[in-house]
Design a protein around this motif. Structure first.
Motif, PDB file in Angstrom:
ATOM      1  N   TYR A  32      19.138  99.002 -53.068  1.00 52.86           N
ATOM      2  CA  TYR A  32      18.792  99.551 -51.758  1.00 52.86           C
ATOM      3  C   TYR A  32      17.345  99.992 -51.726  1.00 52.86           C
ATOM      4  CZ  TYR A  32      19.213 104.113 -54.024  1.00 52.86           C
ATOM      5  OH  TYR A  32      19.041 105.198 -54.857  1.00 52.86           O
ATOM      6  N   ALA A  33      16.820 100.041 -50.537  1.00 60.69           N
ATOM      7  CA  ALA A  33      15.504 100.598 -50.283  1.00 60.69           C
ATOM      8  C   ALA A  33      15.653 101.890 -49.500  1.00 60.69           C
ATOM      9  CB  ALA A  33      14.651  99.607 -49.496  1.00 60.69           C
ATOM     10  N   GLY A  35      13.485 104.565 -46.942  1.00 61.86           N
ATOM     11  CA  GLY A  35      12.314 104.647 -46.097  1.00 61.86           C
ATOM     12  C   GLY A  35      12.181 105.989 -45.417  1.00 61.86           C
ATOM     13  N   ALA A  50       7.972 103.604 -47.626  1.00 59.24           N
ATOM     14  CA  ALA A  50       9.239 103.122 -48.145  1.00 59.24           C
ATOM     15  C   ALA A  50       9.113 102.797 -49.619  1.00 59.24           C
ATOM     16  CB  ALA A  50       9.713 101.881 -47.377  1.00 59.24           C
ATOM     17  N   ARG A  52      11.248 100.290 -52.388  1.00 59.63           N
ATOM     18  CA  ARG A  52      12.323  99.364 -52.677  1.00 59.63           C
ATOM     19  C   ARG A  52      13.040  99.788 -53.948  1.00 59.63           C
ATOM     20  NH1 ARG A  52      10.625  93.208 -51.345  1.00 59.63           N
ATOM     21  NH2 ARG A  52      12.871  93.045 -51.799  1.00 59.63           N
ATOM     22  N   SER A  97      18.167 104.458 -45.327  1.00 60.47           N
ATOM     23  CA  SER A  97      18.431 103.546 -46.430  1.00 60.47           C
ATOM     24  C   SER A  97      18.749 102.163 -45.893  1.00 60.47           C
ATOM     25  CB  SER A  97      19.573 104.053 -47.308  1.00 60.47           C
ATOM     26  OG  SER A  97      20.794 104.084 -46.591  1.00 60.47           O
ATOM     27  N   ALA A  98      18.373 101.162 -46.663  1.00 64.15           N
ATOM     28  CA  ALA A  98      18.577  99.775 -46.269  1.00 64.15           C
ATOM     29  C   ALA A  98      18.999  98.954 -47.474  1.00 64.15           C
ATOM     30  CB  ALA A  98      17.302  99.192 -45.663  1.00 64.15           C
ATOM     31  N   GLU A 100      18.931  95.966 -49.817  1.00 66.80           N
ATOM     32  CA  GLU A 100      17.867  95.034 -50.164  1.00 66.80           C
ATOM     33  C   GLU A 100      18.197  93.634 -49.659  1.00 66.80           C
ATOM     34  OE1 GLU A 100      14.917  95.021 -51.764  1.00 66.80           O
ATOM     35  OE2 GLU A 100      14.761  97.167 -52.196  1.00 66.80           O
ATOM     36  N   ARG A 104      13.689  91.070 -45.265  1.00 67.23           N
ATOM     37  CA  ARG A 104      13.348  92.323 -44.622  1.00 67.23           C
ATOM     38  C   ARG A 104      11.936  92.774 -44.972  1.00 67.23           C
ATOM     39  NH1 ARG A 104      19.024  95.773 -45.258  1.00 67.23           N
ATOM     40  NH2 ARG A 104      20.065  94.792 -43.470  1.00 67.23           N
ATOM     41  N   TYR A 106      11.157  96.178 -44.310  1.00 67.93           N
ATOM     42  CA  TYR A 106      11.373  97.601 -44.572  1.00 67.93           C
ATOM     43  C   TYR A 106      10.423  98.482 -43.782  1.00 67.93           C
ATOM     44  CZ  TYR A 106      14.181  95.545 -48.193  1.00 67.93           C
ATOM     45  OH  TYR A 106      15.115  94.782 -48.866  1.00 67.93           O
ATOM     46  N   GLU A 111      16.115  97.569 -39.385  1.00 66.66           N
ATOM     47  CA  GLU A 111      16.545  97.025 -40.659  1.00 66.66           C
ATOM     48  C   GLU A 111      17.337  98.030 -41.493  1.00 66.66           C
ATOM     49  OE1 GLU A 111      12.838  93.875 -41.326  1.00 66.66           O
ATOM     50  OE2 GLU A 111      12.917  95.743 -42.467  1.00 66.66           O
ATOM     51  N   TYR A 112      17.336  99.271 -41.098  1.00 67.00           N
ATOM     52  CA  TYR A 112      17.959 100.322 -41.888  1.00 67.00           C
ATOM     53  C   TYR A 112      19.378 100.610 -41.414  1.00 67.00           C
ATOM     54  CZ  TYR A 112      13.639 101.165 -44.333  1.00 67.00           C
ATOM     55  OH  TYR A 112      12.534 101.024 -45.139  1.00 67.00           O
TER      56      TYR A 112
END
Length: 125
Positions: A32-33, A35, A50, A52, A97-98, A100, A104, A106, A111-112
């Motif tokens: 997950y990323a 941000g 952000a 990654r 959070s997003a 991966e 994307r 980010y 996107e999250y």
């Protein structure tokens, strides 16, 4: 499924510093990323920084050199260290959070997947 809670906001004079924390609980992704975004009154939500999942970080031009992201993976806490604060940094700051994904950027809020409630940062002149 995933709960994000920001803390650390407040009132600070220009040139001062704050450290925001984002605590994650519940089920989390292994890849997950994380941000940080902010939103000032009457303006759109804006990308701040952000990181990654493997540790690569990147920043908006407006905060580059002043803000730093870090994470404590063991404790599921994501940080935003803000130095040399300016009045234009005043906003509600959100962590998100997003999952991966190779396509994307980010940098786009859409996107999250999960968002915190936000914490107010006010920088006085």
């Amino acid at each position: 499924q995933v709960q994000l809670v920001e803390s650390g906001g407040g009132l600070v004079q220009a040139g001062g510093s704050l450290r925001l924390s984002c605590a994650a609980s519940g089920r989390t992704f292994s890849n997950y990323a994380m941000g940080w975004f902010r939103q000032a009154p009457g303006k759109e939500r804006e990308f701040v920084a952000a990181m990654r999942w493997r540790g690569t970080s990147f920043y908006a031009d407006s905060v580059k050199g002043r803000f730093t992201v870090s994470r404590d993976s063991a404790k599921n806490v994501f940080y935003l260290q803000m130095n040399s604060l300016k009045p234009e940094d005043t906003a509600v700051y959100y962590c998100a959070s997003a999952r991966e994904w190779s396509t994307r950027t980010y940098r786009d809020p859409v996107e999250y997947d999960y968002w915190g409630q936000g914490t107010q940062v006010t920088v006085s002149s």
